[in-house]
Design a protein around this motif. Sequence first.
Motif, PDB file in Angstrom:
ATOM      1  N   THR A   1       9.330   0.934  -4.965  1.00 60.86           N
ATOM      2  CA  THR A   1      10.133   2.366  -4.582  1.00 60.86           C
ATOM      3  C   THR A   1       9.263   3.105  -4.605  1.00 60.86           C
ATOM      4  O   THR A   1      10.242   4.462  -4.032  1.00 60.86           O
ATOM      5  N   ALA A   2       8.267   3.088  -4.683  1.00 64.19           N
ATOM      6  CA  ALA A   2       7.565   4.205  -4.219  1.00 64.19           C
ATOM      7  C   ALA A   2       7.571   4.991  -2.301  1.00 64.19           C
ATOM      8  O   ALA A   2       7.169   5.871  -2.011  1.00 64.19           O
ATOM      9  N   ARG A   3       7.263   3.611  -1.826  1.00 62.63           N
ATOM     10  CA  ARG A   3       7.234   3.724  -0.835  1.00 62.63           C
ATOM     11  C   ARG A   3       7.870   4.440  -0.427  1.00 62.63           C
ATOM     12  O   ARG A   3       8.528   5.266   0.824  1.00 62.63           O
ATOM     13  N   GLU A   4      10.059   3.343  -0.693  1.00 62.71           N
ATOM     14  CA  GLU A   4      10.524   4.390  -0.563  1.00 62.71           C
ATOM     15  C   GLU A   4      11.194   5.585  -0.505  1.00 62.71           C
ATOM     16  O   GLU A   4      12.030   6.519   0.640  1.00 62.71           O
ATOM     17  N   PHE A   5      10.718   6.022  -1.721  1.00 61.70           N
ATOM     18  CA  PHE A   5      10.147   7.373  -1.495  1.00 61.70           C
ATOM     19  C   PHE A   5       9.719   8.191  -0.298  1.00 61.70           C
ATOM     20  O   PHE A   5       9.679   9.415  -0.779  1.00 61.70           O
ATOM     21  N   GLY A   6       8.849   7.799  -0.374  1.00 58.84           N
ATOM     22  CA  GLY A   6       7.575   8.299   0.683  1.00 58.84           C
ATOM     23  C   GLY A   6       6.651   9.332  -0.145  1.00 58.84           C
ATOM     24  O   GLY A   6       5.413   9.716   0.362  1.00 58.84           O
ATOM     25  N   LEU A   7       6.454   8.332  -1.390  1.00 58.79           N
ATOM     26  CA  LEU A   7       5.176   8.876  -2.054  1.00 58.79           C
ATOM     27  C   LEU A   7       3.659   8.169  -1.589  1.00 58.79           C
ATOM     28  O   LEU A   7       2.990   8.545  -2.174  1.00 58.79           O
ATOM     29  N   VAL A   8       3.778   6.467  -1.159  1.00 63.62           N
ATOM     30  CA  VAL A   8       3.074   6.061  -0.921  1.00 63.62           C
ATOM     31  C   VAL A   8       3.318   5.811   0.601  1.00 63.62           C
ATOM     32  O   VAL A   8       4.169   5.210   1.136  1.00 63.62           O
ATOM     33  N   ASN A   9       1.998   5.150   2.180  1.00 62.51           N
ATOM     34  CA  ASN A   9       2.617   4.552   2.738  1.00 62.51           C
ATOM     35  C   ASN A   9       2.751   3.029   3.423  1.00 62.51           C
ATOM     36  O   ASN A   9       3.886   2.545   3.870  1.00 62.51           O
ATOM     37  N   ARG A  10       1.386   2.422   2.130  1.00 61.62           N
ATOM     38  CA  ARG A  10       1.640   1.040   2.173  1.00 61.62           C
ATOM     39  C   ARG A  10       1.539   0.220   0.923  1.00 61.62           C
ATOM     40  O   ARG A  10       0.861   0.797   0.084  1.00 61.62           O
ATOM     41  N   VAL A  11       1.840  -0.676   0.810  1.00 64.42           N
ATOM     42  CA  VAL A  11       1.965  -1.505  -0.298  1.00 64.42           C
ATOM     43  C   VAL A  11       1.156  -2.850  -0.240  1.00 64.42           C
ATOM     44  O   VAL A  11       2.316  -3.694   0.844  1.00 64.42           O
ATOM     45  N   VAL A  12       0.409  -3.302  -1.043  1.00 67.17           N
ATOM     46  CA  VAL A  12      -0.410  -4.522   0.001  1.00 67.17           C
ATOM     47  C   VAL A  12      -0.773  -5.326  -1.741  1.00 67.17           C
ATOM     48  O   VAL A  12      -0.811  -4.724  -2.498  1.00 67.17           O
ATOM     49  N   PRO A  13      -0.860  -6.423  -1.709  1.00 67.34           N
ATOM     50  CA  PRO A  13      -1.552  -7.405  -2.775  1.00 67.34           C
ATOM     51  C   PRO A  13      -3.087  -7.092  -2.868  1.00 67.34           C
ATOM     52  O   PRO A  13      -3.844  -6.186  -2.476  1.00 67.34           O
ATOM     53  N   PRO A  14      -3.043  -6.958  -4.391  1.00 68.32           N
ATOM     54  CA  PRO A  14      -4.861  -5.910  -4.870  1.00 68.32           C
ATOM     55  C   PRO A  14      -5.496  -6.686  -4.016  1.00 68.32           C
ATOM     56  O   PRO A  14      -6.371  -6.088  -4.182  1.00 68.32           O
ATOM     57  N   GLU A  15      -5.305  -7.901  -4.063  1.00 66.45           N
ATOM     58  CA  GLU A  15      -6.777  -8.093  -2.765  1.00 66.45           C
ATOM     59  C   GLU A  15      -6.949  -7.894  -1.858  1.00 66.45           C
ATOM     60  O   GLU A  15      -8.395  -8.348  -1.231  1.00 66.45           O
ATOM     61  N   TYR A  16      -6.125  -6.717  -0.965  1.00 67.66           N
ATOM     62  CA  TYR A  16      -6.381  -6.523   0.099  1.00 67.66           C
ATOM     63  C   TYR A  16      -6.365  -5.417  -0.363  1.00 67.66           C
ATOM     64  O   TYR A  16      -6.764  -3.965   1.228  1.00 67.66           O
TER      65      TYR A  16
END
Length: 273
Positions: free
Chosen positions: A185-200
């Motif tokens: 949701t934060a990405r959809e809002f524009g708060l973050v650029n990317r969402v990735v698995p923790p290990e990456y």
Amino acid sequence: MAEIVAMKRSMEEGPVHASLSGGILTLTLANPPANALSIATMEALQGALDQARDDDAVRVVVLAAAGKVFCAGHDLKELTAHRADADRGRAFYEKTMRLCAGVMQSIVRLPKPVIAEVAGTATAAGCQLVASCDLAVATTEAMFATPGVNIGLFCSTPMVALSRNVSRKHAMEMLLTGEMIDATTAREFGLVNRVVPPEYLNQIVRKYAETIVSKSPLTLKIGKEAFYAQAEMGLSDAYDYAVKVMVENMMARDAEEGIKAFVEKRRPEWTGE
């Protein structure tokens, strides 16, 4: 470089740890579990940003955090303790909020890109910290909120950064409800650029940073300053300003070298001039 080495030694045991590698300065909030923005933490962060500003060895800054919480915002225990002051804490609260506002503005005004590496929860001033960065990468487990309204304290200062990164409706949704939003949701809002698995997470942030390090430092400085300046202007003024910036940028040695290298199909050799 000497400044950063000295800073690293002085900050190894403090609330913010500094590490420089390949032009990438990583500043890690190291006061878990909350990584709260206490006076000591904000002063350490401000000091690190001030030193990074004029150090040519630093090309990109990464803000990270130790533990499961990126940053829970201000230290509420520290704030509450000053209720016993003669002025019921007014002077301390003024100091806290102004120091925080200074840190956030320093991130925006730093002539080098700043990337938030978010592996946990970022709330209140912690969410503000993420919003103040130029780029933000979060794990699938990260959560965000401006929950001040839940404790009778509207997140007015986090609102400044938040409302400059997401739409008004989305900002008001977060500010009025105080509810957590997940990373997607934060990405959809524009708060973050990317969402990735923790290990990456570290790998993706490092890739962003290394890509940016490969660019002309002068061009990045010019571009970041211009981006935030024009965003506060009307359309006509923004174009007038951008035209002047573009012309001055064209006169730079790095622009001359970059264009020449592109035509000659080779890698440019930046001088920062």
